[in-house]
Design an enzyme around this catalytic site. Structure first.
Site, PDB file in Angstrom:
ATOM      1  N   LYS A  13     -12.146  12.023  73.298  1.00 32.29           N
ATOM      2  CA  LYS A  13     -12.519  12.982  72.251  1.00 32.29           C
ATOM      3  C   LYS A  13     -12.298  14.424  72.722  1.00 32.29           C
ATOM      4  CE  LYS A  13     -16.837  11.539  72.045  1.00 32.29           C
ATOM      5  NZ  LYS A  13     -16.881  10.493  73.092  1.00 32.29           N
ATOM      6  N   ARG A  88     -24.142  11.403  67.246  1.00 33.65           N
ATOM      7  CA  ARG A  88     -24.372  10.310  68.175  1.00 33.65           C
ATOM      8  C   ARG A  88     -25.561   9.435  67.811  1.00 33.65           C
ATOM      9  NH1 ARG A  88     -21.775  13.365  73.075  1.00 33.65           N
ATOM     10  NH2 ARG A  88     -21.635  11.741  74.639  1.00 33.65           N
ATOM     11  N   ARG A 127     -12.016  11.118  86.360  1.00 34.24           N
ATOM     12  CA  ARG A 127     -12.075  12.314  85.508  1.00 34.24           C
ATOM     13  C   ARG A 127     -12.664  13.494  86.270  1.00 34.24           C
ATOM     14  NH1 ARG A 127     -14.951  12.631  79.613  1.00 34.24           N
ATOM     15  NH2 ARG A 127     -16.929  12.344  80.702  1.00 34.24           N
ATOM     16  N   ARG A 156     -18.039  15.475  87.014  1.00 33.43           N
ATOM     17  CA  ARG A 156     -19.280  15.614  86.260  1.00 33.43           C
ATOM     18  C   ARG A 156     -20.326  14.697  86.866  1.00 33.43           C
ATOM     19  NH1 ARG A 156     -17.997  15.258  79.873  1.00 33.43           N
ATOM     20  NH2 ARG A 156     -20.015  14.190  79.955  1.00 33.43           N
ATOM     21  N   ARG A 167     -24.628   5.467  80.001  1.00 41.06           N
ATOM     22  CA  ARG A 167     -24.036   6.096  78.811  1.00 41.06           C
ATOM     23  C   ARG A 167     -23.392   5.050  77.901  1.00 41.06           C
ATOM     24  NH1 ARG A 167     -20.308  10.159  81.533  1.00 41.06           N
ATOM     25  NH2 ARG A 167     -19.812  10.987  79.484  1.00 41.06           N
TER      26      ARG A 167
END
Ligand code: AMP
Length: 211
Positions: A13, A88, A127, A156, A167
């Site tokens: 996204k 969400r 990532r 992150r 998550r």
């Protein structure tokens, strides 16, 4: 025009949002980016959000709805907005519908990026994100420079394995039901195959919106 980009963490996204927004001529609102910027700036919002985010839990709906309300009322959102990482939860969907109706607009489409969990774990494990402009990259070494602004690329905290697992569980429990809510309320929901090159996924998303 309000477009919701929807999907599991790591579905792409944040990569697609600026590309789609540029093609559509509307700004983006990425709640995760707003919250990380608030943490960096040491604001009350940041302090409230930090522990939820580090664990991979969702920040309370009231906080998110405050951000949405403020962003939609800004002049730059007059032509519409592309929402990245919000909606969400079902209460967020209900709250957004109310705020949008007050402004005489509505959610036109939900683009649901589809990807399986194995691919997510692979993507998130490699990532990194620019600590200045928050551009995400996969497969780049932490400590190297961002192509866009020269900022430093960092991992992150919520991309650590434990937070990733949480998550994904949070997505199943709290976020997935949002898709049914939109279908039940007559909003166009388009499922987009999120595996492939960045350009291919952008083309698929724009194709759906044009169709
Ligand atoms: P993201 O950058 O979209 O992956 O978001 C990172 C984290 O910010 C999430 O794991 C949540 O803790 C928080 N967050 C971002 N957007 C929302 C939202 N719409 N609702 C609740 N929490 C959010």
């Amino acid at each position: 025009m309000i477009i919701v980009l929807f999907g599991k963490p790591g579905a792409g996204k944040g990569t697609q949002a600026p590309l789609l927004a540029a093609a559509l001529g509307v700004p983006t609102l990425a709640t995760g980016d707003e919250l990380r910027a608030a943490i960096k700036a040491g604001t009350e919002l940041g302090r409230e959000a930090k522990s939820f985010m580090d664990r991979g839990d969702l920040v309370p709906d009231a906080v998110i709805l405050g951000i949405i309300k403020q962003a939609l009322a800004e002049p730059r959102a007059a032509k519409g907005v592309l929402l990245d990482g919000v909606v969400r939860t079902v209460p967020q969907a209900e709250g957004l519908a109310k705020v949008a109706a007050e402004l005489g607009t509505k959610v036109d489409a939900v683009l649901a990026f589809d990807i399986d969990d194995d691919e997510i774990v692979r993507r998130l494990a490699s990532r990194v994100m620019c600590e200045s402009c928050q551009t995400p990259y996969t497969g780049r070494a932490p400590g190297t420079a961002c192509d866009k602004c020269g900022g430093t690329l960092v991992r992150r905290k919520d991309d650590e394995p434990e937070a990733i697992r949480n998550r994904l569980a949070v997505y199943d429990r709290q976020t997935r039901p949002v898709l049914d809510w939109y279908k039940q309320h007559g909003t166009k929901v388009a499922v987009i195959d999120a595996v492939g090159s960045v350009q291919d996924v952008t083309a698929r998303a724009l194709g759906v919106l044009a169709g």
